[in-house]
Motif scaffolding. Sequence first.
Motif, PDB file in Angstrom:
ATOM      1  N   LEU A   1       0.824  -1.202   0.000  1.00  0.00           N
ATOM      2  CA  LEU A   1       0.000   0.000   0.000  1.00  0.00           C
ATOM      3  C   LEU A   1       0.863   1.259   0.000  1.00  0.00           C
ATOM      4  CD1 LEU A   1      -2.735  -1.034   2.599  1.00  0.00           C
ATOM      5  CD2 LEU A   1      -3.090  -0.683   0.140  1.00  0.00           C
ATOM      6  N   ARG A   2       1.914   1.252   0.810  1.00  0.00           N
ATOM      7  CA  ARG A   2       2.805   2.412   0.874  1.00  0.00           C
ATOM      8  C   ARG A   2       3.510   2.637  -0.455  1.00  0.00           C
ATOM      9  NH1 ARG A   2       4.229   4.614   5.743  1.00  0.00           N
ATOM     10  NH2 ARG A   2       6.196   5.257   4.798  1.00  0.00           N
ATOM     11  N   ALA A   3       3.859   1.559  -1.143  1.00  0.00           N
ATOM     12  CA  ALA A   3       4.543   1.680  -2.433  1.00  0.00           C
ATOM     13  C   ALA A   3       3.661   2.348  -3.478  1.00  0.00           C
ATOM     14  CB  ALA A   3       4.988   0.300  -2.922  1.00  0.00           C
ATOM     15  N   HIS A   4       2.337   2.210  -3.321  1.00  0.00           N
ATOM     16  CA  HIS A   4       1.418   2.794  -4.289  1.00  0.00           C
ATOM     17  C   HIS A   4       0.885   4.158  -3.851  1.00  0.00           C
ATOM     18  CE1 HIS A   4       1.517  -1.339  -5.803  1.00  0.00           C
ATOM     19  NE2 HIS A   4       1.134  -0.823  -6.947  1.00  0.00           N
ATOM     20  N   THR A   5       1.370   4.649  -2.712  1.00  0.00           N
ATOM     21  CA  THR A   5       1.009   5.987  -2.260  1.00  0.00           C
ATOM     22  C   THR A   5       1.842   7.018  -3.017  1.00  0.00           C
ATOM     23  OG1 THR A   5       0.454   5.184  -0.050  1.00  0.00           O
ATOM     24  CG2 THR A   5       0.938   7.518  -0.250  1.00  0.00           C
ATOM     25  N   ARG A   6       1.296   8.194  -3.218  1.00  0.00           N
ATOM     26  CA  ARG A   6       2.056   9.287  -3.818  1.00  0.00           C
ATOM     27  C   ARG A   6       2.020  10.473  -2.866  1.00  0.00           C
ATOM     28  NH1 ARG A   6       3.061   5.512  -6.090  1.00  0.00           N
ATOM     29  NH2 ARG A   6       3.021   5.009  -8.307  1.00  0.00           N
ATOM     30  N   LEU A   7       3.199  10.954  -2.497  1.00  0.00           N
ATOM     31  CA  LEU A   7       3.311  12.062  -1.538  1.00  0.00           C
ATOM     32  C   LEU A   7       3.817  13.311  -2.254  1.00  0.00           C
ATOM     33  CD1 LEU A   7       4.933  10.049   1.402  1.00  0.00           C
ATOM     34  CD2 LEU A   7       2.512  10.482   0.964  1.00  0.00           C
ATOM     35  N   PHE A   8       3.014  13.778  -3.226  1.00  0.00           N
ATOM     36  CA  PHE A   8       3.444  14.901  -4.041  1.00  0.00           C
ATOM     37  C   PHE A   8       3.642  16.176  -3.231  1.00  0.00           C
ATOM     38  CE2 PHE A   8       0.825  12.364  -7.145  1.00  0.00           C
ATOM     39  CZ  PHE A   8       1.914  11.850  -7.830  1.00  0.00           C
ATOM     40  N   GLY A   9       2.996  16.271  -2.090  1.00  0.00           N
ATOM     41  CA  GLY A   9       3.108  17.473  -1.276  1.00  0.00           C
ATOM     42  C   GLY A   9       4.411  17.603  -0.512  1.00  0.00           C
ATOM     43  N   LEU A  10       5.251  16.569  -0.546  1.00  0.00           N
ATOM     44  CA  LEU A  10       6.513  16.629   0.205  1.00  0.00           C
ATOM     45  C   LEU A  10       7.399  17.779  -0.256  1.00  0.00           C
ATOM     46  CD1 LEU A  10       7.613  12.885   0.583  1.00  0.00           C
ATOM     47  CD2 LEU A  10       6.646  14.396   2.316  1.00  0.00           C
ATOM     48  N   THR A  11       7.475  17.986  -1.564  1.00  0.00           N
ATOM     49  CA  THR A  11       8.315  19.067  -2.087  1.00  0.00           C
ATOM     50  C   THR A  11       7.849  20.414  -1.564  1.00  0.00           C
ATOM     51  OG1 THR A  11       8.834  17.828  -4.108  1.00  0.00           O
ATOM     52  CG2 THR A  11       9.145  20.211  -4.167  1.00  0.00           C
ATOM     53  N   SER A  12       6.539  20.612  -1.538  1.00  0.00           N
ATOM     54  CA  SER A  12       5.994  21.873  -1.027  1.00  0.00           C
ATOM     55  C   SER A  12       6.322  22.054   0.445  1.00  0.00           C
ATOM     56  CB  SER A  12       4.474  21.903  -1.235  1.00  0.00           C
ATOM     57  OG  SER A  12       3.918  23.083  -0.705  1.00  0.00           O
ATOM     58  N   LEU A  13       6.175  20.979   1.240  1.00  0.00           N
ATOM     59  CA  LEU A  13       6.504  21.055   2.664  1.00  0.00           C
ATOM     60  C   LEU A  13       7.981  21.376   2.869  1.00  0.00           C
ATOM     61  CD1 LEU A  13       4.497  18.040   4.145  1.00  0.00           C
ATOM     62  CD2 LEU A  13       4.005  20.472   4.428  1.00  0.00           C
ATOM     63  N   LEU A  14       8.827  20.780   2.034  1.00  0.00           N
ATOM     64  CA  LEU A  14      10.262  21.036   2.134  1.00  0.00           C
ATOM     65  C   LEU A  14      10.563  22.492   1.818  1.00  0.00           C
ATOM     66  CD1 LEU A  14      13.166  19.972   2.451  1.00  0.00           C
ATOM     67  CD2 LEU A  14      13.126  19.376   0.014  1.00  0.00           C
ATOM     68  N   GLU A  15       9.959  23.002   0.755  1.00  0.00           N
ATOM     69  CA  GLU A  15      10.207  24.380   0.352  1.00  0.00           C
ATOM     70  C   GLU A  15       9.694  25.373   1.387  1.00  0.00           C
ATOM     71  OE1 GLU A  15       8.281  24.498  -3.419  1.00  0.00           O
ATOM     72  OE2 GLU A  15       9.964  23.589  -4.504  1.00  0.00           O
ATOM     73  N   GLN A  16       8.626  25.008   2.103  1.00  0.00           N
ATOM     74  CA  GLN A  16       8.062  25.889   3.124  1.00  0.00           C
ATOM     75  C   GLN A  16       8.742  25.732   4.483  1.00  0.00           C
ATOM     76  OE1 GLN A  16       3.847  25.006   3.167  1.00  0.00           O
ATOM     77  NE2 GLN A  16       3.650  25.330   0.969  1.00  0.00           N
ATOM     78  N   GLY A  17       9.734  24.828   4.548  1.00  0.00           N
ATOM     79  CA  GLY A  17      10.460  24.619   5.792  1.00  0.00           C
ATOM     80  C   GLY A  17       9.688  23.849   6.840  1.00  0.00           C
TER      81      GLY A  17
END
Length: 228
Positions: free
Chosen positions: A160-176
């Motif tokens: 299940l985790r392998a088929h998850t997509r966490l596209f918001g990670l980049t945004s969280l990283l950029e926002q600190g």
Amino acid sequence: MTFGSISPLEKVSARDRIARALRAAIVSGQMEPGVVHSAPSLGVKFGVSATPVREAMLDLVREGLVEIVPNKGFRVTEIKESDLDEITEVRLLLEPPVVRKVTAIIPDEDFPELRALAQDIVDGAVAGDLVSYTEADRLFHLRLLSYADNGRILNLVSDLRAHTRLFGLTSLLEQGELEGVAREHFGIIDALESRDPDAVERIMRDHISQTRGRWAHPSDGERPSGQG
């Protein structure tokens, strides 16, 4: 795109190491859906020949993470929003009650190891390495589930985790904000070490809900009012 979770010192095959890094890159959104990647070009990034990359990609084809594009390479498969909703729903049904159940049986001597695993997640966030972050997060959660001694649950959640997509990670990283999210894993450990099953289940439920609340959405200038 970097593949920070690859280490030549690990006692696993190049095929397995590459498959794990590619899987993490897909989950984290570093390898975007619809984009075609060739084995030779990825081999250059990994510093290996095309052969282990092609073998790793075929493993991911069997898992449904990529598809073969004849004479070109492999394309990352698209995941629908409804798929992500279903994945999160199943994880919520499984993980919080299972980790609640093992709260009383985790040996005291294992908590330093669990804290080290949580620190690996934080280190990935601090370094801005989303592949390492995603892989460390996967290892942490599967380690908690392993105390239930149920291989079927472990394999199911891993898939299940392998088929998850966490596209918001980049945004969280950029926002600190990614480091703060990473440190939430220490809260899970604190509740476990306090032997508080109610708190463990609540924190786990909130934490997994973030997958749909603030992680899985592509960055569009707005951050969803996430759950958890």
